[in-house]
Design a protein around this motif. Sequence first.
Motif, short mmCIF file in Angstrom:
data_model
loop_
_atom_site.label_atom_id
_atom_site.label_comp_id
_atom_site.label_asym_id
_atom_site.label_seq_id
_atom_site.Cartn_x
_atom_site.Cartn_y
_atom_site.Cartn_z
N LEU A 81 0.82 -1.22 0.00
CA LEU A 81 0.00 0.00 0.00
C LEU A 81 0.85 1.26 0.00
O LEU A 81 0.62 2.18 -0.80
N LYS A 82 1.84 1.32 0.89
CA LYS A 82 2.69 2.51 0.94
C LYS A 82 3.56 2.60 -0.30
O LYS A 82 3.77 3.71 -0.84
N GLY A 83 4.06 1.45 -0.77
CA GLY A 83 4.92 1.46 -1.94
C GLY A 83 4.20 1.90 -3.19
O GLY A 83 4.75 2.65 -4.02
N VAL A 84 2.95 1.47 -3.37
CA VAL A 84 2.16 1.90 -4.53
C VAL A 84 1.79 3.38 -4.41
O VAL A 84 1.84 4.13 -5.39
N PHE A 85 1.41 3.81 -3.21
CA PHE A 85 1.04 5.21 -3.02
C PHE A 85 2.20 6.13 -3.37
O PHE A 85 2.04 7.12 -4.11
N GLU A 86 3.40 5.81 -2.88
CA GLU A 86 4.56 6.65 -3.15
C GLU A 86 4.93 6.63 -4.63
O GLU A 86 5.36 7.65 -5.19
N ALA A 87 4.77 5.49 -5.28
CA ALA A 87 5.18 5.36 -6.68
C ALA A 87 4.18 5.97 -7.65
O ALA A 87 4.51 6.18 -8.82
N ASN A 88 2.97 6.27 -7.19
CA ASN A 88 1.91 6.70 -8.11
C ASN A 88 1.28 8.03 -7.75
O ASN A 88 0.20 8.37 -8.25
N GLN A 89 1.93 8.82 -6.90
CA GLN A 89 1.33 10.08 -6.50
C GLN A 89 1.16 11.04 -7.66
O GLN A 89 0.29 11.93 -7.63
N ASP A 107 -5.24 0.26 9.15
CA ASP A 107 -4.31 1.16 9.82
C ASP A 107 -3.34 1.81 8.84
O ASP A 107 -2.96 2.97 9.00
N VAL A 108 -2.91 1.05 7.83
CA VAL A 108 -2.05 1.64 6.80
C VAL A 108 -2.81 2.72 6.03
O VAL A 108 -2.27 3.78 5.73
N CYS A 109 -4.06 2.45 5.71
CA CYS A 109 -4.87 3.45 5.01
C CYS A 109 -5.03 4.71 5.85
O CYS A 109 -4.97 5.83 5.33
N GLU A 110 -5.21 4.53 7.15
CA GLU A 110 -5.31 5.70 8.04
C GLU A 110 -4.02 6.49 8.02
O GLU A 110 -4.02 7.73 8.01
N GLY A 116 -2.03 12.55 2.82
CA GLY A 116 -2.73 13.16 1.69
C GLY A 116 -3.55 12.21 0.85
O GLY A 116 -4.16 12.64 -0.14
N ALA A 117 -3.58 10.93 1.21
CA ALA A 117 -4.40 10.00 0.44
C ALA A 117 -5.87 10.20 0.75
O ALA A 117 -6.25 10.52 1.88
N GLU A 118 -6.69 10.00 -0.26
CA GLU A 118 -8.14 9.98 -0.08
C GLU A 118 -8.57 8.50 -0.04
O GLU A 118 -8.30 7.75 -0.98
N ILE A 119 -9.22 8.10 1.04
CA ILE A 119 -9.56 6.70 1.24
C ILE A 119 -11.08 6.53 1.19
O ILE A 119 -11.82 7.24 1.87
N THR A 120 -11.54 5.58 0.39
CA THR A 120 -12.95 5.17 0.38
C THR A 120 -13.06 3.79 1.00
O THR A 120 -12.37 2.86 0.58
N TYR A 121 -13.92 3.69 2.03
CA TYR A 121 -14.15 2.42 2.72
C TYR A 121 -15.51 1.89 2.30
O TYR A 121 -16.54 2.41 2.71
N LEU A 122 -15.51 0.85 1.48
CA LEU A 122 -16.77 0.31 0.99
C LEU A 122 -17.50 -0.48 2.08
O LEU A 122 -16.88 -1.32 2.75
N PRO A 123 -18.80 -0.27 2.25
CA PRO A 123 -19.57 -1.09 3.19
C PRO A 123 -19.93 -2.42 2.54
O PRO A 123 -20.31 -2.46 1.36
#
Length: 382
Positions: A81-89, A107-110, A116-123
């Motif tokens: 998660l962190k590696g993709v976020f940093e590589a694709n900002q 917790d990683v998403c938090e 600066g990430a926008e997180i969608t949590y699907l129900p």
Amino acid sequence: MTYPIYLDHNATTPVDPRVLEAMLPYFTEHFGNAASRTHVFGLNAADAVAHARQQLADLLNASPVELVFTSGATESINLALKGVFEANQHRGNHIITVQTEHKAVLDVCEHLAQLGAEITYLPPNPDGLVTPEQVAAAMTPATILVSVMWANNETGTIQPVEAIAETVHQHGALFHTDATQAVGKLLIDLSQTRIDLLSLSGHKLYAPKGIGALYVRKKTPLIAQQDGGRHERARRSGTLNVPGIVALGKAAELAQTEMLTEAPRLAALRNRLETGILANFPDVQVNGSRAHRLPNTTNLAFPNVDGEALLMSLNEIAVSNGSACTAASTDPSHVLKALGLSDDLAYASVRFSLGLNSTEANIDRAIEHVANVVGRLRVVGV
């Protein structure tokens, strides 16, 4: 000392004796550093790592070069998660996941949201499932990653990850799955899916704790989160845990060989347990999907019983009421709350997860024990 019947395999599994036998020489006789290629000790260790990587690749039907050895699924998830976020900002900052994910993902998403990430949590639906259509509706031009757990650790619910991955790729994003509970229990063929990243942990499939892996499909952009030597094709630095890697490889080989017979055996025992308990208490509720779930898992809610008293009284079986990683929390299971359970019913829910050492005899003993405990608690009004 008399030990309780172990029905908590989703928390951890005992090391298979065959796995232990395979790994022991790499603590003593073959103790070399796999990065030391100038002598036989290091070369032997490197050969063992290569063999284990192939064993795991065979189980997943992946290429060995796509596998990164880590300390476990939590590290793998952090790297993914962190590696993709940093590589694709430069492409976007939107990540989609599900409310019922393991805390390792949530917790990683938090953490990423603070960066600066926008997180969608699907129900999920009441049965715990999400659909490709839900994922598609949540995607935006800024979506870079979707992470959906393959099989839930608390309920066993299996998500349609192959179909979700296809939908994600149609929208130009990457797909990660936490497959910690799925690997070794379900047939996985990564050559036939659009899954880009997959996390797993050895101690869920009869290898020791402290070893895991991350599958990274070729050409997937990923920034390493641990520097210091450029090990694992510069994905994850650090001296390789050769005994653990050998163990994971052996466990993968055994799972590939035995899964087709072990899965139906466990499903039959799981059904025997579930049927026996429901015969005694027809008001007991099965949490999560009954049609799409792991063969070894059932999560049962016991109405009109105090959850704390229930767990404390079930002293002849080892079970849990949620993830082992949240056992110290006093909050009800976030997974069961997302399925719509009340606090009281979530507290009074018990996860039974079976494994190699589960037998008809101990399942029948477990049914009898549960019936005695629940019956007594209901009589006294606890």
